[in-house]
Every structure is written in C-alpha cells, then in structure tokens.
Motif scaffolding. Structure first.
Motif, PDB file in Angstrom:
ATOM      1  N   SER A  34       0.860  -1.532   0.253  1.00  0.00           N
ATOM      2  CA  SER A  34       0.307   0.732   0.097  1.00  0.00           C
ATOM      3  C   SER A  34       0.994   1.691  -0.215  1.00  0.00           C
ATOM      4  O   SER A  34       0.605   2.073  -0.600  1.00  0.00           O
ATOM      5  CB  SER A  34      -1.061  -0.067   1.143  1.00  0.00           C
ATOM      6  N   ARG A  35       2.106   1.577   0.681  1.00  0.00           N
ATOM      7  CA  ARG A  35       2.502   2.516   0.805  1.00  0.00           C
ATOM      8  C   ARG A  35       3.817   2.935  -0.552  1.00  0.00           C
ATOM      9  O   ARG A  35       3.891   3.537  -1.481  1.00  0.00           O
ATOM     10  CB  ARG A  35       4.063   1.978   1.882  1.00  0.00           C
ATOM     11  N   ALA A  36       4.221   1.475  -1.172  1.00  0.00           N
ATOM     12  CA  ALA A  36       4.563   1.771  -2.457  1.00  0.00           C
ATOM     13  C   ALA A  36       3.804   1.987  -3.267  1.00  0.00           C
ATOM     14  O   ALA A  36       3.900   2.924  -4.141  1.00  0.00           O
ATOM     15  CB  ALA A  36       5.120   0.656  -2.515  1.00  0.00           C
ATOM     16  N   LYS A  43       2.850  10.105  -6.992  1.00  0.00           N
ATOM     17  CA  LYS A  43       4.482   9.772  -8.212  1.00  0.00           C
ATOM     18  C   LYS A  43       5.555  11.226  -6.845  1.00  0.00           C
ATOM     19  O   LYS A  43       6.381  11.597  -6.976  1.00  0.00           O
ATOM     20  CB  LYS A  43       4.565  10.961  -9.174  1.00  0.00           C
ATOM     21  N   GLY A  44       5.501  10.416  -5.646  1.00  0.00           N
ATOM     22  CA  GLY A  44       6.179  10.992  -4.485  1.00  0.00           C
ATOM     23  C   GLY A  44       5.898  12.419  -3.815  1.00  0.00           C
ATOM     24  O   GLY A  44       7.157  12.552  -3.004  1.00  0.00           O
ATOM     25  N   ALA A  45       5.100  12.950  -4.060  1.00  0.00           N
ATOM     26  CA  ALA A  45       4.644  13.838  -3.850  1.00  0.00           C
ATOM     27  C   ALA A  45       4.091  14.094  -2.840  1.00  0.00           C
ATOM     28  O   ALA A  45       3.914  15.393  -1.690  1.00  0.00           O
ATOM     29  CB  ALA A  45       3.806  15.263  -4.939  1.00  0.00           C
ATOM     30  N   LYS A  46       3.138  12.733  -1.545  1.00  0.00           N
ATOM     31  CA  LYS A  46       2.913  12.962  -0.935  1.00  0.00           C
ATOM     32  C   LYS A  46       3.376  12.255  -0.172  1.00  0.00           C
ATOM     33  O   LYS A  46       3.557  11.230  -0.604  1.00  0.00           O
ATOM     34  CB  LYS A  46       1.345  12.795  -1.670  1.00  0.00           C
ATOM     35  N   ASN A  47       3.754  12.517   1.327  1.00  0.00           N
ATOM     36  CA  ASN A  47       4.087  11.124   2.165  1.00  0.00           C
ATOM     37  C   ASN A  47       3.292  10.687   2.959  1.00  0.00           C
ATOM     38  O   ASN A  47       2.015  10.684   2.471  1.00  0.00           O
ATOM     39  CB  ASN A  47       4.871  12.480   3.048  1.00  0.00           C
ATOM     40  N   HIS A  48       3.242   8.982   2.881  1.00  0.00           N
ATOM     41  CA  HIS A  48       2.474   8.662   3.893  1.00  0.00           C
ATOM     42  C   HIS A  48       2.011   8.829   4.488  1.00  0.00           C
ATOM     43  O   HIS A  48       1.216   8.049   5.464  1.00  0.00           O
ATOM     44  CB  HIS A  48       3.255   6.870   3.498  1.00  0.00           C
ATOM     45  N   GLU A  49       2.475   9.115   4.763  1.00  0.00           N
ATOM     46  CA  GLU A  49       2.147  10.064   6.655  1.00  0.00           C
ATOM     47  C   GLU A  49       1.026  11.337   6.598  1.00  0.00           C
ATOM     48  O   GLU A  49       0.043  11.497   7.801  1.00  0.00           O
ATOM     49  CB  GLU A  49       3.373  10.461   7.875  1.00  0.00           C
ATOM     50  N   ALA A  53      -4.466   6.636   4.268  1.00  0.00           N
ATOM     51  CA  ALA A  53      -5.218   5.603   2.881  1.00  0.00           C
ATOM     52  C   ALA A  53      -3.883   4.212   2.565  1.00  0.00           C
ATOM     53  O   ALA A  53      -4.860   3.282   2.576  1.00  0.00           O
ATOM     54  CB  ALA A  53      -5.171   6.155   1.241  1.00  0.00           C
ATOM     55  N   ASP A  54      -2.668   4.399   2.761  1.00  0.00           N
ATOM     56  CA  ASP A  54      -1.931   3.480   3.499  1.00  0.00           C
ATOM     57  C   ASP A  54      -2.131   2.180   4.277  1.00  0.00           C
ATOM     58  O   ASP A  54      -2.355   1.414   4.026  1.00  0.00           O
ATOM     59  CB  ASP A  54      -0.316   3.878   3.149  1.00  0.00           C
ATOM     60  N   GLU A  55      -3.184   2.825   4.842  1.00  0.00           N
ATOM     61  CA  GLU A  55      -3.105   2.119   5.798  1.00  0.00           C
ATOM     62  C   GLU A  55      -4.801   0.929   5.618  1.00  0.00           C
ATOM     63  O   GLU A  55      -4.938   0.084   5.740  1.00  0.00           O
ATOM     64  CB  GLU A  55      -3.352   3.183   7.681  1.00  0.00           C
ATOM     65  N   ILE A  56      -5.553   1.975   5.643  1.00  0.00           N
ATOM     66  CA  ILE A  56      -6.807   0.956   4.571  1.00  0.00           C
ATOM     67  C   ILE A  56      -6.585   0.145   3.927  1.00  0.00           C
ATOM     68  O   ILE A  56      -6.933  -0.594   3.974  1.00  0.00           O
ATOM     69  CB  ILE A  56      -7.783   2.555   4.054  1.00  0.00           C
TER      70      ILE A  56
END
Length: 101
Positions: A34-36, A43-49, A53-56
């Motif tokens: 999900s983080r990938a 495109k790397g513009a948004k941090n997963h922190e 969405a990555d946790e869901i």
C-alpha cells in the motif's frame, strides 16, 4: 503416554504459531504494497504520513494475503514449491531442532 501428549501439544503449538506468523507477515506485506502504491500514485509528491489511504489499503491487501495463505493451507503453491524446497527443508530442520530439545 507422556511422549504422545507432548507431541500432540507441540503440533497444536506449531499450528497456532503458523497462523500467527501468516497473519503478521500478511499485514506487513499489505503495508509495504500500500505504501508503494501511494508513492507510485502520487509520484512521490505526498508522504504516506499525510494520508490514511495506505493504512486502509494495507488491511485490504493484508486480508487478501492471509486469505490466500489460509486457502493454500499455509504452504507454498506449485511453481514456487519446487524453487523453494531448500527453504522448506531448512524450516523443517529448525522445527525439528527446537522440538527435539
């Protein structure tokens, strides 16, 4: 009788540990995927922190991964079992060594 009860108990303990390990690795793998995907999507513009969405997505992918492992009885499917048989042999040796002590 004592040896028989110990072997039944060890079999149950190994099966429970297999389920726990499969669940843990499915959740970890789901988080990696999900983080990938978040990194690729933005495109790397948004941090997963910054997003949840990555946790869901990680729970969705983790659930799918655990279901896949469960439906295959926690064993390696056909094409991979031939390639990974040395790893399986090492796993059985480690289990035997731990149980034998």
């Amino acid at each position: 009788m004592d040896w028989f009860c110990k072997s039944i108990g060890m079999s149950i303990a190994w099966k429970i540990q297999t389920v726990i390990s499969a669940f843990t690795s499915a959740l970890a793998g789901g988080l990696i995927i999900s983080r990938a995907l978040v990194l690729i999507r933005f495109k790397g513009a948004k941090n997963h922190e910054d997003t949840s969405a990555d946790e869901i997505l990680s729970y969705i992918f983790g659930g799918a991964g655990f279901y896949f492992q469960y439906t295959h009885s926690f064993s390696t499917p056909f094409p991979l079992n031939i390639l990974l048989w040395p790893v399986g042999l090492a796993e059985y040796y480690i289990r035997w060594s731990i149980t034998n002590e």
